[in-house]
Design an enzyme around this catalytic site. Structure first.
Site, PDB file in Angstrom:
ATOM      1  N   ASN A 110      -4.225  -4.606  -4.093  1.00  0.00           N
ATOM      2  CA  ASN A 110      -5.203  -3.520  -4.161  1.00  0.00           C
ATOM      3  C   ASN A 110      -6.597  -4.049  -4.502  1.00  0.00           C
ATOM      4  O   ASN A 110      -6.737  -4.975  -5.283  1.00  0.00           O
ATOM      5  CB  ASN A 110      -4.763  -2.472  -5.183  1.00  0.00           C
ATOM      6  CG  ASN A 110      -3.447  -1.842  -4.780  1.00  0.00           C
ATOM      7  OD1 ASN A 110      -2.995  -1.984  -3.643  1.00  0.00           O
ATOM      8  ND2 ASN A 110      -2.817  -1.159  -5.721  1.00  0.00           N
ATOM      9  N   CYS A 131     -28.805  -9.738   2.117  1.00  0.00           N
ATOM     10  CA  CYS A 131     -28.854 -10.682   0.991  1.00  0.00           C
ATOM     11  C   CYS A 131     -30.290 -11.177   0.859  1.00  0.00           C
ATOM     12  O   CYS A 131     -31.055 -11.138   1.823  1.00  0.00           O
ATOM     13  CB  CYS A 131     -27.916 -11.858   1.272  1.00  0.00           C
ATOM     14  SG  CYS A 131     -27.918 -13.102  -0.029  1.00  0.00           S
ATOM     15  N   HIS A 184      -6.405  -9.641  -2.435  1.00  0.00           N
ATOM     16  CA  HIS A 184      -7.201  -9.220  -1.269  1.00  0.00           C
ATOM     17  C   HIS A 184      -8.634  -8.868  -1.645  1.00  0.00           C
ATOM     18  O   HIS A 184      -9.325  -8.133  -0.917  1.00  0.00           O
ATOM     19  CB  HIS A 184      -6.517  -8.033  -0.568  1.00  0.00           C
ATOM     20  CG  HIS A 184      -5.180  -8.385  -0.005  1.00  0.00           C
ATOM     21  ND1 HIS A 184      -4.251  -7.442   0.376  1.00  0.00           N
ATOM     22  CD2 HIS A 184      -4.579  -9.579   0.215  1.00  0.00           C
ATOM     23  CE1 HIS A 184      -3.157  -8.049   0.812  1.00  0.00           C
ATOM     24  NE2 HIS A 184      -3.328  -9.341   0.738  1.00  0.00           N
TER      25      HIS A 184
HETATM   26  N1  APR Z   1       4.877   4.961  -5.832  1.00  0.00           N
HETATM   27  C1  APR Z   1       5.436   3.821  -5.337  1.00  0.00           C
HETATM   28  N2  APR Z   1       5.375   3.465  -4.007  1.00  0.00           N
HETATM   29  C2  APR Z   1       4.741   4.318  -3.170  1.00  0.00           C
HETATM   30  C3  APR Z   1       4.158   5.542  -3.621  1.00  0.00           C
HETATM   31  C4  APR Z   1       4.250   5.843  -5.022  1.00  0.00           C
HETATM   32  N3  APR Z   1       3.697   6.949  -5.508  1.00  0.00           N
HETATM   33  N4  APR Z   1       3.597   6.174  -2.545  1.00  0.00           N
HETATM   34  C5  APR Z   1       3.832   5.375  -1.454  1.00  0.00           C
HETATM   35  N5  APR Z   1       4.524   4.272  -1.837  1.00  0.00           N
HETATM   36  C6  APR Z   1       4.939   3.137  -1.009  1.00  0.00           C
HETATM   37  C7  APR Z   1       5.155   3.467   0.462  1.00  0.00           C
HETATM   38  O1  APR Z   1       6.486   3.894   0.691  1.00  0.00           O
HETATM   39  C8  APR Z   1       4.860   2.126   1.139  1.00  0.00           C
HETATM   40  O2  APR Z   1       6.046   1.336   1.236  1.00  0.00           O
HETATM   41  O3  APR Z   1       3.864   2.210  -1.039  1.00  0.00           O
HETATM   42  C9  APR Z   1       3.894   1.440   0.155  1.00  0.00           C
HETATM   43  C10 APR Z   1       2.470   1.312   0.652  1.00  0.00           C
HETATM   44  O4  APR Z   1       2.507   0.425   1.745  1.00  0.00           O
HETATM   45  P1  APR Z   1       1.190   0.118   2.610  1.00  0.00           P
HETATM   46  O5  APR Z   1       0.494   1.370   2.923  1.00  0.00           O
HETATM   47  O6  APR Z   1       1.634  -0.768   3.714  1.00  0.00           O
HETATM   48  O7  APR Z   1       0.245  -0.659   1.576  1.00  0.00           O
HETATM   49  P2  APR Z   1       0.332  -2.180   1.101  1.00  0.00           P
HETATM   50  O8  APR Z   1       1.727  -2.685   1.088  1.00  0.00           O
HETATM   51  O9  APR Z   1      -0.435  -2.277  -0.150  1.00  0.00           O
HETATM   52  O10 APR Z   1      -0.493  -2.914   2.279  1.00  0.00           O
HETATM   53  C11 APR Z   1      -0.710  -4.291   2.169  1.00  0.00           C
HETATM   54  O11 APR Z   1      -2.196  -4.214   4.049  1.00  0.00           O
HETATM   55  O12 APR Z   1      -3.745  -2.939   5.066  1.00  0.00           O
HETATM   56  C12 APR Z   1      -3.587  -4.090   4.353  1.00  0.00           C
HETATM   57  O13 APR Z   1      -5.092  -5.231   2.927  1.00  0.00           O
HETATM   58  C13 APR Z   1      -4.352  -4.055   3.033  1.00  0.00           C
HETATM   59  O14 APR Z   1      -3.609  -4.718   0.829  1.00  0.00           O
HETATM   60  C14 APR Z   1      -3.245  -4.017   1.986  1.00  0.00           C
HETATM   61  C15 APR Z   1      -2.078  -4.659   2.696  1.00  0.00           C
END
Ligand code: APR
Length: 242
Positions: free
Chosen positions: A98, A143, A115
């Site tokens: 995040n 910049c 990230h």
């Molecule tokens: N509590 C726990 N998990 C949750 C909740 C919650 N309240 N709400 C949603 N989720 C889960 C979803 O089921 C999903 O598996 O969180 C996950 C979010 O996944 P993504 O949207 O793919 O996000 P993330 O894994 O952080 O993405 C990774 O991708 O887009 C790039 O750079 C960006 O850091 C990011 C990376």
């Protein structure tokens, strides 16, 4: 929820959290691939790559400014706060994908931002890097060296900051419990961190309402939300005879 791992949790010396957008969902910040996720509405190749930035830096900046306003008005939730609270009892490290800074705002002191951060900016050419001012006169901002500033985040196709990544691997290799909360584990190399921990004999616990590609590799996969689940960890850490 954690009863079967009570001893493991209580005897643990070092707990590493790997977190993603899901842990901030209950703070009102959309995920990327979830139901109302950003990538359901936008093409990531148009907003989160260096080519997209050079094609239309104003569009990319406007999108990050919108996200930043949303993040600034958001508050850490019970999930972020529980992780920060755990620091009182254990060596806790957060490896987060995040860019929202909510772990730090909740009080977590050891947070590695894999990230980058939406509240930092850097120059596309010189080595200028700084925390972001409240607002910009014009977008894209320039910049002092005359080149364009960009958010200090990692875009698709870009390498993670190597010092941060190497340190993240060290923590994954030296934890005895890894809790993977709120990430779909589809993005690499962050999704390899549980493998490092597993190779080191750590207990893997997943917190996610949905199935992920690694749910089957977890020692415990809790199909629930992080804000409702992580506070339940505390009693097992605070007081072993529960
Ligand atoms: N509590 C726990 N998990 C949750 C909740 C919650 N309240 N709400 C949603 N989720 C889960 C979803 O089921 C999903 O598996 O969180 C996950 C979010 O996944 P993504 O949207 O793919 O996000 P993330 O894994 O952080 O993405 C990774 O991708 O887009 C790039 O750079 C960006 O850091 C990011 C990376």
């Amino acid at each position: 929820m954690f009863k079967q791992f009570a001893d493991k949790l209580n005897n643990s010396k070092k707990i590493v959290f790997v977190t993603g957008a899901g842990i901030s969902q209950e703070s009102g910040i959309p995920t990327f691939r979830g139901k109302d996720g950003y990538w359901r509405k936008h093409d990531p190749m148009k907003l989160a790559t260096i080519d997209a930035f050079y094609d239309d830096p104003k569009l990319v900046w406007e999108w990050y400014e919108d996200r930043r306003k949303n993040i600034r008005s958001a508050q850490p939730n019970a999930g972020h706060k529980a992780i920060a609270e755990l620091e009182k009892y254990k060596d806790v490290v957060v490896l987060t994908q995040n860019i929202d800074g909510l772990h730090q705002r909740a009080g977590s002191s050891k947070v590695l931002e894999l990230h980058g951060s939406i509240i930092r900016i850097k120059c596309t050419v010189c080595d200028y890097i700084d925390s972001i001012p409240n607002s910009f006169d014009t977008l894209p901002p320039q910049c002092k060296c005359g080149n364009t500033l960009r958010p200090d985040v990692v875009w698709f196709g870009e390498a993670l900051p190597q010092d941060v990544w190497q340190e993240a691997i060290e923590h994954a290799n030296s934890c005895d419990v890894m809790i993977i909360a709120g990430t779909s584990l589809v993005v690499s190399p962050a999704n390899t961190l549980p493998l490092y921990a597993k190779q080191n004999g750590a207990t893997l616990i997943e917190v996610n309402p949905d199935e992920t590609i690694m749910s089957g590799d977890m020692d415990l996969s809790l199909k629930t939300t992080s804000a409702s689940c992580l506070p339940e960890l505390l009693p097992f850490i605070k007081n072993s005879n529960l």
